[in-house]
Write an enzyme that holds these catalytic residues in place. Structure first.
Site, PDB file in Angstrom:
ATOM      1  N   GLU A  76       0.818  -1.212   0.000  1.00 15.33           N
ATOM      2  CA  GLU A  76       0.000   0.000   0.000  1.00 15.33           C
ATOM      3  C   GLU A  76       0.858   1.271   0.000  1.00 15.33           C
ATOM      4  OE1 GLU A  76      -3.208   2.668   0.291  1.00 15.33           O
ATOM      5  OE2 GLU A  76      -3.117   0.579  -0.319  1.00 15.33           O
ATOM      6  N   ASP A  77       1.924   1.282   0.807  1.00 20.11           N
ATOM      7  CA  ASP A  77       2.641   2.537   1.069  1.00 20.11           C
ATOM      8  C   ASP A  77       4.048   2.600   0.493  1.00 20.11           C
ATOM      9  OD1 ASP A  77       0.476   3.528   2.534  1.00 20.11           O
ATOM     10  OD2 ASP A  77       1.144   2.523   4.361  1.00 20.11           O
TER      11      ASP A  77
END
Length: 746
Positions: A76-77
């Site tokens: 996600e990051d």
């Protein structure tokens, strides 16, 4: 921040043969990918996955789950991809990390429909592998611990989401320790004032009773030692949110609470649990109604314990929970306590866990609701209901245990056993006595369901039941019944259209043209015709595209049409599509007689009918006409209704309908009258008395105009037939206080 070797040591304490290489690789990979990223608090971002991993080590989970915790934010990051994680750590870990990535994108506090759909996705993700849930709960717990660094508007949303979804979900999975901490953290952010007030009250109480917990612990321990029972006694003061929730649910003030202190008695075996119970009850008085045995009948989340409340030392009410060490482990850690996830690398994980864990079975049953076709908002309602409900335990006549939410009825019980039993339920025996289906079940009830093969569950049951499964099944059955009615109506409409053209009709005839009609099956197409969404002429042209219309077009003459209201002898009525030679059907307005062999019979109305009355109603004896309303079936109007003029240019919507009343008919029918009466005390009572004496129901009454001397009352009635209505009107006219009575056609 926890170091690499510290993480490995934590896992080694409960799993000596830990795969150190996997943990080290995951630690280094996460550290490299998150790099210089920071959190809202200013701490390095890597501190978050490390804290999540630390929480999972407290649950004593296997190294694969710990590795997933370290990696859960990488896709996600960071620049990490699923393919890269699959290559480095295997597809199993990659799948779990991707599942957590999808959950992170879900906003569970948003407008209702979107929130419901996101909840579906969350439960689907965690049902695939319960480790996704365990990591997500640990992730949420650490985020709640650091919530003070988040902007206030986001803080409220996250706290609400935690209280509504994640804390109850942790409870349903049997993870009580995590549930309590999540609730406490959410409570202090959602209702800060209440949190501070209750916390202060608890601190004052603790100060006043500084030595009470220790005194009771020592006295209980000494009693068990004297009786030769090996037991550990642990006392505690209840949490702020637990106290606040009890105050709210029972409408009590803090001073009225009598069991703020709780004690756990931990023994070696189940037999010791009952022995400890006997020792305590022989020594101190029991508070009636406060005994529960969750060992013989465990909760659905696997919780097992004996609960009792005594008037103990210092005349203080004391709540006791008696359980074994294994029960204590499951009570604290829930599904995480099951041996399977200490070594989750075996095949068939889900199947084994479902047998080992009632909580996971509940989760799987909840997911089954996704396949019944309910809309997302219904699913949200049902799931939240089942997350929060406490339970009662009932039995079938054969002794099968059925767990239900508190407040459940025999209808819920029937659907819990099997959907077919619920659909055919007509009554119930509770403990051998026939009882109403709205009876609330209690713990230990034996329930026998009485069935009938011709029963269809009424739509009103949806308001009675409390379980999502029952509501979904009732809604499906209701929809199926309405669809069947629309389908039958559509078939009759098509039969008339095809008969007028001299063409045969059967369901087989319609199958080849379903794609042209835009429907998947014949019943859907017929129901669409019945609802007025699909025209009968459109269906005919789809089946017989080359049919030549032999009917001559007829202009509207001055004295012809649907109704010749200027005719003194009566009126002219024609069926849609018939030529002039066929439509000379006369019927007297007074007698309502005539050739009605082509008309549709009506046998009374019910709430589920696809046929409805117009605002002014209609009663047997009236000459009636049906208007096909798209999406709503047929609306019936008396022939005198001025509303019919609105449909003069839409002949395809007119349906001829006749009454077909059973001799034993017990249905009343709607009619509307306007009563002009003297504006004096007692006038309304006189009118109501006449109506009641004539066995007529008043459905609605309104004063439409009030003057100094007279008042006009618009009355909606329910009568047997036209003769009954005329008799009532004559009786009302005979009253001295009544000036005029006239029937209103709308």
């Amino acid at each position: 921040m926890m170091r690499q070797y510290e993480l490995v040591e934590r896992v080694q304490k409960y799993k000596p043969d830990v795969n150190e290489a996997l943990l080290n690789k995951a630690y280094v990979y996460a550290m490299q990918k998150h790099g210089k990223q920071t959190r809202a608090s200013g701490d390095p971002y890597i501190s978050h996955p490390l804290e999540v991993a630390a929480i999972l080590t407290e649950m004593r989970l296997d190294e694969s789950t710990i590795a997933v915790a370290l990696l859960h934010d990488t896709i996600e990051d960071t620049t990490a991809t699923r393919a890269e994680i699959d290559d480095l750590f295997g597809e199993d870990i990659g799948r779990l990390v991707e599942g957590l990535t999808k959950i992170k994108k879900l906003d569970l506090v948003t407008k209702r429909a979107k929130q419901a759909e996101n909840l579906r996705k969350l439960l689907l993700a965690i049902s695939d592998d319960v480790r996704v849930l365990l990591v997500k709960l640990a992730d949420r717990l650490h985020n709640m611990r650091t919530l003070e660094h988040v902007p206030p508007h986001k803080r409220a949303r996250i706290a609400e989401e935690t209280m509504d979804i994640y804390a109850p979900l942790a409870g349903r999975m049997g993870m009580q320790a995590m549930r309590e901490e999540l609730e406490e953290l959410a409570f202090q952010n959602i209702n800060r004032e209440a949190y501070e007030t209750v916390t202060q009250k608890l601190a004052e109480l603790s100060e006043r009773n500084r030595n009470l917990i220790h005194t009771i612990e020592m006295e209980l321990s000494a009693l068990f030692e004297q009786q030769g029972l090996c037991a550990t006694v642990k006392g505690r003061q209840k949490k702020a949110y637990s106290v606040f929730r009890k105050m709210q649910s029972k409408s009590l003030s803090f001073e009225q609470l009598s069991d703020v202190f709780g004690f756990r008695i931990i023994v070696d075996t189940e037999a010791d649990c009952y022995r400890a119970l006997g020792i305590v009850h022989m020594r101190w008085s029991v508070v009636p109604g406060r005994f529960k045995d969750y060992i013989s009948t465990p909760k659905q989340n696997d919780y097992r314990s004996i609960h009792t409340t005594i008037v103990g030392p210092s005349r203080q009410r004391v709540e006791l929970q008696i359980r074994t060490r294994r029960m204590q482990d499951i009570a604290e850690r829930g599904v995480a306590a099951h041996a399977l996830y200490k070594d989750a690398s075996r095949d068939g994980d889900e199947e084994l866990l479902s047998k080992d864990s009632r909580a996971y079975s509940w989760l799987r049953q909840t997911i089954e609701a996704l396949s019944v076709g309910d809309n997302p908002e219904d699913f949200l309602e049902h799931t939240k209901l089942e997350l929060f409900q406490d339970q009662v335990f009932c039995f079938t006549p054969k002794g099968q245990l059925i767990a239900l939410p508190r407040g459940a009825t025999p209808i819920d019980f029937a659907y819990a056993v099997h959907t077919d039993i619920g659909d055919t339920c007509v009554g119930a025996k509770i403990n051998g006595r026939i009882m109403p289906l709205v009876t609330r079940l209690a713990n230990g009830d034996e329930v026998e369901i009485l069935r009938s093969g011709v029963q269809v569950p009424p739509a009103a049951w949806e308001e009675i039941v409390v379980t999502g499964k029952a509501r979904a099944a009732i809604r499906r059955a209701t929809k199926a019944a309405v669809r069947k009615q629309y389908s039958g109506l559509g078939m009759r409409i098509l039969e008339r259209t095809f008969n007028r053209a001299g063409k045969p009709l059967s369901r087989e005839t319609l199958k080849p043209v379903l794609h042209r009609l835009g429907h998947k099956d014949v019943e859907d197409a017929l129901a669409a015709v019945g609802r007025g969404e699909l025209g009968s002429e459109d269906v005919f042209r789809a089946v017989w595209p080359n049919h030549q219309e032999t009917r001559a077009s007829v202009r509207k003459p001055v004295d012809d049409g649907w109704f010749n209201l200027r005719s003194a002898a009566g009126l002219i009525f024609k069926l849609p599509g018939l030529n002039k030679s066929q439509r000379g059907i006369k019927s007297s307005m007074r007698s309502g007689a005539g050739n009605e062999t082509d008309a549709m019979p009506i046998r009374g109305m019910d709430d589920n009918s696809v046929v409805r009355f117009g605002p002014g109603g209609a009663v047997p004896g009236d000459r009636i006409i049906g208007i096909l309303e798209p999406g709503a079936g047929i609306t019936i109007y008396p022939i005198q209704s001025p509303e019919l003029t609105k449909f003069d240019d839409q002949p395809s919507r007119w349906i001829d309908i006749r009454w077909d009343i059973d001799e034993n008919n017990k249905n009343r029918f709607p009619a509307r009258i306007l009563v002009t009466a003297i504006n004096a005390p007692g006038t309304l009572a006189d009118v109501a008395q006449i109506v009641a004496a004539s066995e007529t129901n008043i459905q609605n009454l309104s004063m439409v105009r009030v003057a100094a001397d007279f008042t006009e009352m618009l009355v909606d009635l329910q009568v047997w037939d036209l003769k009954h209505l005329n008799q009532l009107i004559a009786q009302l006219k005979s009253l001295d206080s009544v000036s005029t009575v006239e029937r209103i056609y709308e």
